[in-house]
Design a protein around this motif. Sequence first.
Motif, PDB file in Angstrom:
ATOM      1  N   LEU A 147      86.826   2.642  10.600  1.00 10.00           N
ATOM      2  CA  LEU A 147      87.500   1.819   9.594  1.00 10.00           C
ATOM      3  C   LEU A 147      88.530   0.867  10.201  1.00 10.00           C
ATOM      4  CD1 LEU A 147      87.939   4.451   6.750  1.00 10.00           C
ATOM      5  CD2 LEU A 147      86.462   2.428   6.719  1.00 10.00           C
ATOM      6  N   VAL A 148      89.252   1.343  11.207  1.00 13.50           N
ATOM      7  CA  VAL A 148      90.324   0.537  11.793  1.00 13.50           C
ATOM      8  C   VAL A 148      89.767  -0.520  12.755  1.00 13.50           C
ATOM      9  CG1 VAL A 148      92.383   0.628  13.264  1.00 13.50           C
ATOM     10  CG2 VAL A 148      92.047   2.348  11.494  1.00 13.50           C
ATOM     11  N   LEU A 149      88.853  -0.131  13.600  1.00 11.76           N
ATOM     12  CA  LEU A 149      88.266  -1.041  14.593  1.00 11.76           C
ATOM     13  C   LEU A 149      86.791  -1.214  14.277  1.00 11.76           C
ATOM     14  CD1 LEU A 149      89.853   0.578  17.771  1.00 11.76           C
ATOM     15  CD2 LEU A 149      90.664  -1.444  16.551  1.00 11.76           C
ATOM     16  N   PHE A 150      86.474  -1.831  13.177  1.00  7.52           N
ATOM     17  CA  PHE A 150      85.129  -1.845  12.615  1.00  7.52           C
ATOM     18  C   PHE A 150      84.040  -2.114  13.657  1.00  7.52           C
ATOM     19  CE2 PHE A 150      81.554  -3.729  10.306  1.00  7.52           C
ATOM     20  CZ  PHE A 150      81.313  -2.729   9.379  1.00  7.52           C
ATOM     21  N   ASP A 151      84.015  -3.286  14.271  1.00  9.89           N
ATOM     22  CA  ASP A 151      82.947  -3.618  15.228  1.00  9.89           C
ATOM     23  C   ASP A 151      82.937  -2.679  16.429  1.00  9.89           C
ATOM     24  OD1 ASP A 151      81.730  -5.661  13.865  1.00  9.89           O
ATOM     25  OD2 ASP A 151      82.781  -7.268  14.913  1.00  9.89           O
ATOM     26  N   TRP A 152      84.064  -2.594  17.107  1.00  7.47           N
ATOM     27  CA  TRP A 152      84.102  -1.761  18.311  1.00  7.47           C
ATOM     28  C   TRP A 152      83.973  -0.278  17.980  1.00  7.47           C
ATOM     29  CZ3 TRP A 152      82.901  -3.258  22.864  1.00  7.47           C
ATOM     30  CH2 TRP A 152      83.057  -4.595  23.209  1.00  7.47           C
ATOM     31  N   GLY A 153      84.538   0.134  16.873  1.00  6.69           N
ATOM     32  CA  GLY A 153      84.382   1.531  16.460  1.00  6.69           C
ATOM     33  C   GLY A 153      82.924   1.883  16.234  1.00  6.69           C
ATOM     34  N   LEU A 154      82.205   1.004  15.545  1.00  9.15           N
ATOM     35  CA  LEU A 154      80.787   1.264  15.297  1.00  9.15           C
ATOM     36  C   LEU A 154      79.954   1.186  16.571  1.00  9.15           C
ATOM     37  CD1 LEU A 154      80.311  -0.525  11.879  1.00  9.15           C
ATOM     38  CD2 LEU A 154      80.471   1.928  12.323  1.00  9.15           C
ATOM     39  N   ILE A 155      80.306   0.286  17.470  1.00  9.27           N
ATOM     40  CA  ILE A 155      79.589   0.197  18.750  1.00  9.27           C
ATOM     41  C   ILE A 155      79.739   1.503  19.521  1.00  9.27           C
ATOM     42  CG2 ILE A 155      79.666  -0.888  21.035  1.00  9.27           C
ATOM     43  CD1 ILE A 155      80.185  -3.565  19.567  1.00  9.27           C
ATOM     44  N   VAL A 156      80.967   1.962  19.668  1.00 10.95           N
ATOM     45  CA  VAL A 156      81.221   3.188  20.437  1.00 10.95           C
ATOM     46  C   VAL A 156      80.600   4.403  19.748  1.00 10.95           C
ATOM     47  CG1 VAL A 156      83.045   4.766  21.212  1.00 10.95           C
ATOM     48  CG2 VAL A 156      83.292   2.293  21.554  1.00 10.95           C
ATOM     49  N   LEU A 157      80.833   4.537  18.449  1.00 11.13           N
ATOM     50  CA  LEU A 157      80.343   5.721  17.739  1.00 11.13           C
ATOM     51  C   LEU A 157      78.822   5.770  17.647  1.00 11.13           C
ATOM     52  CD1 LEU A 157      83.056   5.809  14.973  1.00 11.13           C
ATOM     53  CD2 LEU A 157      82.724   7.524  16.770  1.00 11.13           C
ATOM     54  N   SER A 158      78.176   4.637  17.379  1.00 13.14           N
ATOM     55  CA  SER A 158      76.711   4.658  17.307  1.00 13.14           C
ATOM     56  C   SER A 158      76.115   4.926  18.683  1.00 13.14           C
ATOM     57  CB  SER A 158      76.166   3.363  16.706  1.00 13.14           C
ATOM     58  OG  SER A 158      76.445   2.255  17.526  1.00 13.14           O
ATOM     59  N   SER A 159      76.763   4.453  19.741  1.00 12.15           N
ATOM     60  CA  SER A 159      76.289   4.738  21.101  1.00 12.15           C
ATOM     61  C   SER A 159      76.440   6.223  21.433  1.00 12.15           C
ATOM     62  CB  SER A 159      77.046   3.889  22.122  1.00 12.15           C
ATOM     63  OG  SER A 159      76.782   2.525  21.920  1.00 12.15           O
ATOM     64  N   LEU A 160      77.575   6.806  21.059  1.00  9.52           N
ATOM     65  CA  LEU A 160      77.785   8.233  21.313  1.00  9.52           C
ATOM     66  C   LEU A 160      76.795   9.091  20.528  1.00  9.52           C
ATOM     67  CD1 LEU A 160      81.692   8.426  21.253  1.00  9.52           C
ATOM     68  CD2 LEU A 160      80.205   8.677  23.250  1.00  9.52           C
ATOM     69  N   TYR A 161      76.603   8.757  19.251  1.00 11.26           N
ATOM     70  CA  TYR A 161      75.685   9.540  18.422  1.00 11.26           C
ATOM     71  C   TYR A 161      74.243   9.348  18.892  1.00 11.26           C
ATOM     72  CZ  TYR A 161      74.002  11.880  14.179  1.00 11.26           C
ATOM     73  OH  TYR A 161      73.413  12.735  13.297  1.00 11.26           O
ATOM     74  N   GLY A 162      73.873   8.124  19.244  1.00 10.25           N
ATOM     75  CA  GLY A 162      72.533   7.875  19.766  1.00 10.25           C
ATOM     76  C   GLY A 162      72.284   8.652  21.046  1.00 10.25           C
ATOM     77  N   ALA A 163      73.254   8.634  21.956  1.00  9.46           N
ATOM     78  CA  ALA A 163      73.119   9.390  23.210  1.00  9.46           C
ATOM     79  C   ALA A 163      72.993  10.882  22.929  1.00  9.46           C
ATOM     80  CB  ALA A 163      74.322   9.115  24.110  1.00  9.46           C
ATOM     81  N   SER A 164      73.767  11.389  21.976  1.00  7.28           N
ATOM     82  CA  SER A 164      73.703  12.805  21.609  1.00  7.28           C
ATOM     83  C   SER A 164      72.317  13.166  21.085  1.00  7.28           C
ATOM     84  CB  SER A 164      74.775  13.109  20.560  1.00  7.28           C
ATOM     85  OG  SER A 164      74.666  14.429  20.098  1.00  7.28           O
ATOM     86  N   LEU A 165      71.771  12.330  20.201  1.00  8.40           N
ATOM     87  CA  LEU A 165      70.438  12.601  19.653  1.00  8.40           C
ATOM     88  C   LEU A 165      69.374  12.587  20.744  1.00  8.40           C
ATOM     89  CD1 LEU A 165      70.515  10.537  16.340  1.00  8.40           C
ATOM     90  CD2 LEU A 165      70.417  13.027  16.548  1.00  8.40           C
ATOM     91  N   ILE A 166      69.477  11.635  21.667  1.00  9.87           N
ATOM     92  CA  ILE A 166      68.492  11.550  22.748  1.00  9.87           C
ATOM     93  C   ILE A 166      68.547  12.786  23.641  1.00  9.87           C
ATOM     94  CG2 ILE A 166      67.856  10.283  24.844  1.00  9.87           C
ATOM     95  CD1 ILE A 166      68.795   7.708  23.333  1.00  9.87           C
TER      96      ILE A 166
ATOM     97  N   VAL B   6      76.127   8.697  30.595  1.00 14.58           N
ATOM     98  CA  VAL B   6      75.439   7.506  31.109  1.00 14.58           C
ATOM     99  C   VAL B   6      74.741   6.767  29.966  1.00 14.58           C
ATOM    100  CG1 VAL B   6      73.510   6.742  32.563  1.00 14.58           C
ATOM    101  CG2 VAL B   6      75.194   8.358  33.466  1.00 14.58           C
ATOM    102  N   LEU B   7      74.035   7.506  29.098  1.00 12.72           N
ATOM    103  CA  LEU B   7      73.375   6.870  27.959  1.00 12.72           C
ATOM    104  C   LEU B   7      74.383   6.186  27.037  1.00 12.72           C
ATOM    105  CD1 LEU B   7      70.677   9.531  27.002  1.00 12.72           C
ATOM    106  CD2 LEU B   7      70.269   7.226  27.913  1.00 12.72           C
ATOM    107  N   ALA B   8      75.495   6.856  26.761  1.00 13.26           N
ATOM    108  CA  ALA B   8      76.523   6.260  25.901  1.00 13.26           C
ATOM    109  C   ALA B   8      77.072   4.979  26.529  1.00 13.26           C
ATOM    110  CB  ALA B   8      77.647   7.254  25.639  1.00 13.26           C
ATOM    111  N   ALA B   9      77.307   4.991  27.832  1.00 12.93           N
ATOM    112  CA  ALA B   9      77.806   3.796  28.519  1.00 12.93           C
ATOM    113  C   ALA B   9      76.786   2.657  28.443  1.00 12.93           C
ATOM    114  CB  ALA B   9      78.137   4.121  29.974  1.00 12.93           C
ATOM    115  N   ILE B  10      75.511   2.978  28.599  1.00 10.81           N
ATOM    116  CA  ILE B  10      74.461   1.955  28.483  1.00 10.81           C
ATOM    117  C   ILE B  10      74.456   1.378  27.069  1.00 10.81           C
ATOM    118  CG2 ILE B  10      71.948   1.602  28.419  1.00 10.81           C
ATOM    119  CD1 ILE B  10      71.807   3.643  30.775  1.00 10.81           C
TER     120      ILE B  10
END
Length: 197
Positions: free
Chosen positions: A135-154, A177-181
């Motif tokens: 909510l606070v950092l909409f774009d960057w928050g979603l970039i980081v969180l979706s990358s972390l969740y995607g890496a977790s699922l993979i 590494v996946l989250a960073a990518i």
Amino acid sequence: MIDWLPLLCGVVLLLLGRTLFWVGVAVIGAVIGWQLGLQWLVGRPWWMELLAAVAGAGLGIVLAICFQPLAAAWVGFFAGGAAVCEIAFRLGLVSSTGPDWAPPVSLQELGRFIPHIAPNLPFIIGGILGAVLALVLFDWGLIVLSSLYGASLIVRSCGIAAVAGGAGRTGLIVFAVLAAIGITVQAMNRAGNRAVN
């Protein structure tokens, strides 16, 4: 054995979670619906679990289109909770990678449900932090969180070092590494989109 639905969802979130916001929210809704279906529809036909995933995706799309801030908080909560659980599991701090989703269905069961809250604290804390970040950092928050969740699922869907502690560190390295990518790819997409506009 590879679990294909979470793997596909993880790749989409990892690379396109913010770029295609409504798709990312739908994917998270599908994963949540599918996970709930697995726990609540035990012994039922497979199509009921699929229907739960489709219903979750539909809810995600409606949230993304009609209530974007609510959708961002929803994404942040589940992605943040999953990321914290994944990291805690890989470090050997908890024994599973997610919450116990089964809610109490009666007052008698409520007393048995309360002890389940403590093991879910990493998910709840990560979820709250993720929702605030989204909510606070909409774009960057979603970039980081979706990358972390995607890496977790993979990592989970491929069964990469699916043990806590020790050998789980391999999974933590692959996860990081996946989250960073994912963060890098989505940040480059964001920069490219801003340059075009």
